[in-house]
Design a protein around this motif. Structure first.
Motif, short mmCIF file in Angstrom:
data_model
loop_
_atom_site.label_atom_id
_atom_site.label_comp_id
_atom_site.label_asym_id
_atom_site.label_seq_id
_atom_site.Cartn_x
_atom_site.Cartn_y
_atom_site.Cartn_z
N GLY A 1 0.82 -1.22 0.00
CA GLY A 1 0.00 0.00 0.00
C GLY A 1 0.85 1.26 0.00
N GLU A 2 0.19 2.38 -0.32
CA GLU A 2 0.90 3.65 -0.47
C GLU A 2 1.37 4.25 0.85
OE1 GLU A 2 -2.32 5.55 -2.46
OE2 GLU A 2 -2.22 3.93 -3.94
N LYS A 3 0.70 3.92 1.96
CA LYS A 3 1.06 4.52 3.25
C LYS A 3 2.00 3.63 4.05
CE LYS A 3 -3.12 7.26 3.52
NZ LYS A 3 -4.38 7.49 4.18
N SER A 4 2.64 2.69 3.39
CA SER A 4 3.54 1.76 4.06
C SER A 4 4.76 2.48 4.62
CB SER A 4 4.01 0.68 3.09
OG SER A 4 5.03 -0.10 3.70
N PRO A 5 5.08 2.26 5.92
CA PRO A 5 6.31 2.85 6.46
C PRO A 5 7.55 2.29 5.77
CG PRO A 5 5.32 1.32 8.04
CD PRO A 5 4.35 1.46 6.90
N ILE A 6 7.43 1.09 5.20
CA ILE A 6 8.57 0.48 4.50
C ILE A 6 8.81 1.18 3.16
CG2 ILE A 6 9.48 -1.68 3.52
CD1 ILE A 6 9.35 -1.47 6.66
N ALA A 7 7.75 1.67 2.52
CA ALA A 7 7.92 2.42 1.27
C ALA A 7 8.75 3.67 1.52
CB ALA A 7 6.56 2.77 0.67
#
Length: 165
Positions: free
Chosen positions: A92-98
């Protein structure tokens, strides 16, 4: 053992004194304790490549990919005998990993996870000691157990996850 008996006595005494609200500053804290290292988490830009490294090249036992939408990640666990590695990939777009991978294009160590015997007691004690916890309540983590994260600024630059043992 003698230490365990003293801790249990101390914990009982501390609860008794805390409920009467006197002398609580002089009672040693033994309401919770750290356990073993559960895992070291590594953010990876390519989950299949990372799985292949540990499984095909290094010969480790590697789990199936599990989606954890509440945490914004896909996880894969690599068994190491005495602990695990957790491979993390954005979901997903709100991933802390992104956002981590935007700053660290090739990936890298994301956090360490240490077990605790009483996560609620740990939270209460850490709040008193001015350690910032990144959520108001524990969330259910990849192992189906309650977890919290401690702010890296309070932990010498390391994101620390505590997991109920």
């Amino acid at each position: 053992s003698g230490l365990l008996a003293r801790c249990q006595t101390s914990a009982l005494l501390r609860r008794t004194l805390l409920s009467s609200n006197s002398f609580s500053q002089n009672i040693p804290s033994c309401l919770w304790k750290l356990g073993r290292l559960n895992h070291v988490a590594i953010a990876v830009p390519d989950l299949e490549k990372a799985q292949s490294l540990y499984k095909d090249v290094l010969g480790a036992q590697v789990s199936e990919t599990v989606a954890l939408p509440e945490h914004g990640v896909y996880t894969v666990f690599v068994e190491l005998g005495n602990t695990k590695l957790e491979l993390l990939h954005p979901l997903g777009e709100k991933s802390p990993i992104a956002s981590f991978l935007q700053k660290n294009k090739t990936g890298g160590m994301h956090h360490i996870c240490i077990e605790v015997d009483d996560i609620k007691a740990a939270m209460a004690e850490l709040k008193k000691k001015k350690i910032q916890i990144l959520s108001e309540e524990p969330k259910i983590g990849a192992h189906g157990k309650p977890v919290i994260f401690l702010h890296p600024k309070d932990c010498h630059g390391v994101l620390v996850e505590l997991e109920q043992a």
